[in-house]
Design a protein around this motif. Sequence first.
Motif, PDB file in Angstrom:
ATOM      1  N   GLU A 136      45.837  34.424  43.976  1.00 17.03           N
ATOM      2  CA  GLU A 136      46.538  32.929  43.758  1.00 17.03           C
ATOM      3  C   GLU A 136      46.132  32.233  42.586  1.00 17.03           C
ATOM      4  O   GLU A 136      46.763  31.219  42.194  1.00 17.03           O
ATOM      5  N   ASN A 137      44.857  32.156  42.717  1.00 18.16           N
ATOM      6  CA  ASN A 137      44.225  31.149  41.745  1.00 18.16           C
ATOM      7  C   ASN A 137      43.043  31.737  40.782  1.00 18.16           C
ATOM      8  O   ASN A 137      41.888  31.541  40.911  1.00 18.16           O
ATOM      9  N   PRO A 138      43.439  32.616  39.866  1.00 21.30           N
ATOM     10  CA  PRO A 138      42.503  33.475  39.110  1.00 21.30           C
ATOM     11  C   PRO A 138      41.907  32.291  38.142  1.00 21.30           C
ATOM     12  O   PRO A 138      42.093  31.626  37.682  1.00 21.30           O
ATOM     13  N   ARG A 139      40.384  32.553  38.035  1.00 15.20           N
ATOM     14  CA  ARG A 139      39.786  31.430  37.191  1.00 15.20           C
ATOM     15  C   ARG A 139      38.195  31.843  36.788  1.00 15.20           C
ATOM     16  O   ARG A 139      37.647  32.749  37.057  1.00 15.20           O
ATOM     17  N   ILE A 140      37.746  31.171  36.069  1.00 14.63           N
ATOM     18  CA  ILE A 140      36.444  31.074  35.682  1.00 14.63           C
ATOM     19  C   ILE A 140      35.833  29.805  35.733  1.00 14.63           C
ATOM     20  O   ILE A 140      36.139  28.709  35.382  1.00 14.63           O
ATOM     21  N   GLU A 141      34.544  30.138  36.573  1.00 16.87           N
ATOM     22  CA  GLU A 141      33.777  28.645  36.904  1.00 16.87           C
ATOM     23  C   GLU A 141      32.385  28.895  36.032  1.00 16.87           C
ATOM     24  O   GLU A 141      31.630  29.960  36.314  1.00 16.87           O
TER      25      GLU A 141
ATOM     26  N   MET B  38      24.801  30.316  30.160  1.00 17.24           N
ATOM     27  CA  MET B  38      25.946  29.906  30.771  1.00 17.24           C
ATOM     28  C   MET B  38      26.358  30.791  31.911  1.00 17.24           C
ATOM     29  O   MET B  38      26.329  32.145  31.697  1.00 17.24           O
ATOM     30  N   ASP B  39      26.181  30.242  33.151  1.00 15.14           N
ATOM     31  CA  ASP B  39      26.279  31.174  34.066  1.00 15.14           C
ATOM     32  C   ASP B  39      27.910  31.173  34.630  1.00 15.14           C
ATOM     33  O   ASP B  39      28.505  29.902  34.730  1.00 15.14           O
ATOM     34  N   ALA B  40      28.432  32.435  34.798  1.00 10.47           N
ATOM     35  CA  ALA B  40      29.714  32.364  35.141  1.00 10.47           C
ATOM     36  C   ALA B  40      30.174  32.989  36.530  1.00 10.47           C
ATOM     37  O   ALA B  40      29.703  34.140  36.876  1.00 10.47           O
ATOM     38  N   THR B  41      30.943  32.340  37.254  1.00 11.79           N
ATOM     39  CA  THR B  41      31.636  33.119  38.452  1.00 11.79           C
ATOM     40  C   THR B  41      33.002  33.336  38.152  1.00 11.79           C
ATOM     41  O   THR B  41      33.851  32.410  37.703  1.00 11.79           O
ATOM     42  N   ILE B  42      33.515  34.515  38.060  1.00  7.64           N
ATOM     43  CA  ILE B  42      34.853  34.978  37.522  1.00  7.64           C
ATOM     44  C   ILE B  42      35.517  35.299  38.930  1.00  7.64           C
ATOM     45  O   ILE B  42      35.158  36.159  39.793  1.00  7.64           O
ATOM     46  N   TYR B  43      36.812  34.732  38.896  1.00  6.41           N
ATOM     47  CA  TYR B  43      37.738  35.264  40.017  1.00  6.41           C
ATOM     48  C   TYR B  43      39.040  35.608  39.327  1.00  6.41           C
ATOM     49  O   TYR B  43      39.891  35.253  38.706  1.00  6.41           O
ATOM     50  N   PHE B  44      38.847  37.082  39.326  1.00  8.95           N
ATOM     51  CA  PHE B  44      39.938  37.853  38.889  1.00  8.95           C
ATOM     52  C   PHE B  44      41.323  37.981  39.739  1.00  8.95           C
ATOM     53  O   PHE B  44      41.186  37.996  41.092  1.00  8.95           O
ATOM     54  N   ASN B  45      42.441  38.038  39.193  1.00 12.81           N
ATOM     55  CA  ASN B  45      43.569  38.172  40.267  1.00 12.81           C
ATOM     56  C   ASN B  45      43.830  39.423  40.801  1.00 12.81           C
ATOM     57  O   ASN B  45      44.626  39.730  41.818  1.00 12.81           O
ATOM     58  N   ARG B  46      43.093  40.521  40.047  1.00 12.19           N
ATOM     59  CA  ARG B  46      43.099  41.907  40.855  1.00 12.19           C
ATOM     60  C   ARG B  46      41.822  42.634  40.444  1.00 12.19           C
ATOM     61  O   ARG B  46      41.096  42.491  39.635  1.00 12.19           O
ATOM     62  N   THR B  47      41.508  43.651  41.202  1.00 13.24           N
ATOM     63  CA  THR B  47      40.285  44.605  40.951  1.00 13.24           C
ATOM     64  C   THR B  47      40.516  45.263  39.718  1.00 13.24           C
ATOM     65  O   THR B  47      41.625  45.563  39.233  1.00 13.24           O
ATOM     66  N   GLY B  48      39.258  45.942  39.114  1.00 13.12           N
ATOM     67  CA  GLY B  48      39.778  46.914  37.947  1.00 13.12           C
ATOM     68  C   GLY B  48      39.259  46.133  36.601  1.00 13.12           C
ATOM     69  O   GLY B  48      39.685  46.949  35.457  1.00 13.12           O
ATOM     70  N   ARG B  49      39.645  44.698  36.564  1.00 11.65           N
ATOM     71  CA  ARG B  49      39.263  43.957  35.377  1.00 11.65           C
ATOM     72  C   ARG B  49      37.773  43.902  34.925  1.00 11.65           C
ATOM     73  O   ARG B  49      36.809  44.246  35.791  1.00 11.65           O
TER      74      ARG B  49
ATOM     75  N   ARG C 114      24.276  31.441  20.025  1.00  9.65           N
ATOM     76  CA  ARG C 114      23.052  30.823  20.997  1.00  9.65           C
ATOM     77  C   ARG C 114      23.262  31.048  22.407  1.00  9.65           C
ATOM     78  O   ARG C 114      22.409  30.547  23.357  1.00  9.65           O
ATOM     79  N   ILE C 115      24.410  31.355  23.121  1.00  7.12           N
ATOM     80  CA  ILE C 115      24.835  31.104  24.260  1.00  7.12           C
ATOM     81  C   ILE C 115      24.447  32.494  25.031  1.00  7.12           C
ATOM     82  O   ILE C 115      24.644  33.612  24.516  1.00  7.12           O
ATOM     83  N   LEU C 116      23.578  32.364  25.967  1.00 10.95           N
ATOM     84  CA  LEU C 116      23.294  33.769  26.808  1.00 10.95           C
ATOM     85  C   LEU C 116      24.319  33.609  27.956  1.00 10.95           C
ATOM     86  O   LEU C 116      24.117  32.640  28.814  1.00 10.95           O
ATOM     87  N   THR C 117      25.226  34.532  28.026  1.00 11.07           N
ATOM     88  CA  THR C 117      26.161  34.575  29.128  1.00 11.07           C
ATOM     89  C   THR C 117      25.774  35.644  30.193  1.00 11.07           C
ATOM     90  O   THR C 117      25.569  36.286  29.857  1.00 11.07           O
ATOM     91  N   ARG C 118      25.924  34.867  31.660  1.00  9.41           N
ATOM     92  CA  ARG C 118      25.596  35.807  32.503  1.00  9.41           C
ATOM     93  C   ARG C 118      26.680  35.729  33.475  1.00  9.41           C
ATOM     94  O   ARG C 118      27.121  34.656  34.007  1.00  9.41           O
ATOM     95  N   THR C 119      27.275  36.801  34.046  1.00 13.16           N
ATOM     96  CA  THR C 119      27.991  36.997  35.213  1.00 13.16           C
ATOM     97  C   THR C 119      27.313  37.012  36.796  1.00 13.16           C
ATOM     98  O   THR C 119      26.476  37.830  36.920  1.00 13.16           O
ATOM     99  N   GLN C 120      27.388  35.796  37.293  1.00 13.63           N
ATOM    100  CA  GLN C 120      26.645  35.658  38.582  1.00 13.63           C
ATOM    101  C   GLN C 120      27.328  36.418  39.534  1.00 13.63           C
ATOM    102  O   GLN C 120      26.613  36.891  40.553  1.00 13.63           O
ATOM    103  N   ARG C 121      28.752  36.349  39.670  1.00 12.33           N
ATOM    104  CA  ARG C 121      29.553  36.863  40.665  1.00 12.33           C
ATOM    105  C   ARG C 121      30.778  37.071  40.037  1.00 12.33           C
ATOM    106  O   ARG C 121      31.659  36.457  39.421  1.00 12.33           O
ATOM    107  N   ILE C 122      31.304  38.140  40.803  1.00 11.83           N
ATOM    108  CA  ILE C 122      33.110  38.637  40.425  1.00 11.83           C
ATOM    109  C   ILE C 122      33.623  38.496  41.824  1.00 11.83           C
ATOM    110  O   ILE C 122      33.177  39.096  42.715  1.00 11.83           O
ATOM    111  N   LEU C 123      34.795  37.856  42.076  1.00 11.76           N
ATOM    112  CA  LEU C 123      35.381  37.568  43.123  1.00 11.76           C
ATOM    113  C   LEU C 123      36.881  37.930  42.915  1.00 11.76           C
ATOM    114  O   LEU C 123      37.210  37.854  41.550  1.00 11.76           O
ATOM    115  N   TYR C 124      37.723  37.918  43.608  1.00 11.07           N
ATOM    116  CA  TYR C 124      39.251  38.373  43.358  1.00 11.07           C
ATOM    117  C   TYR C 124      39.884  37.110  44.278  1.00 11.07           C
ATOM    118  O   TYR C 124      39.969  36.887  45.308  1.00 11.07           O
ATOM    119  N   ASP C 125      41.037  36.436  43.435  1.00  9.84           N
ATOM    120  CA  ASP C 125      41.738  35.350  44.261  1.00  9.84           C
ATOM    121  C   ASP C 125      42.925  35.599  43.573  1.00  9.84           C
ATOM    122  O   ASP C 125      43.170  35.003  42.202  1.00  9.84           O
TER     123      ASP C 125
END
Length: 117
Positions: free
Chosen positions: A48-53, A1-12, A35-46
Amino acid sequence: MDATIYFNRTGRDDNNIYKLNNDALEKIVYDNDSRILTRTQRILYDKENPRIELIFSCTEYIGIFDNQNCLNDFEVKCKKCKRYKNNCSILKKAKEGRIQEEIIDFDCSSFKKLKNT
């Protein structure tokens, strides 16, 4: 599972969300989150619309084997062994990903050739 995370603020911290996320998707997307291999591919900041893709993809490996062809090659040898007909525990554990001293460089030291009938 590859994740792109959009936090609402830095420091998360992205690691804090994985267990909750994996548990929430269990039985919906997969049977067992262990059995899930989780990888953060990218962390961005939004703000107005924090989310996880998430993008799900299957891995090629099966247990200790790099891919289905490696497993097939190993199992072809197993079929010529006395242990195979009795549901060989070494093969079963190898498919589960268990490292065993009986398997060295994908050769089984417990191999006992079947007698020709």
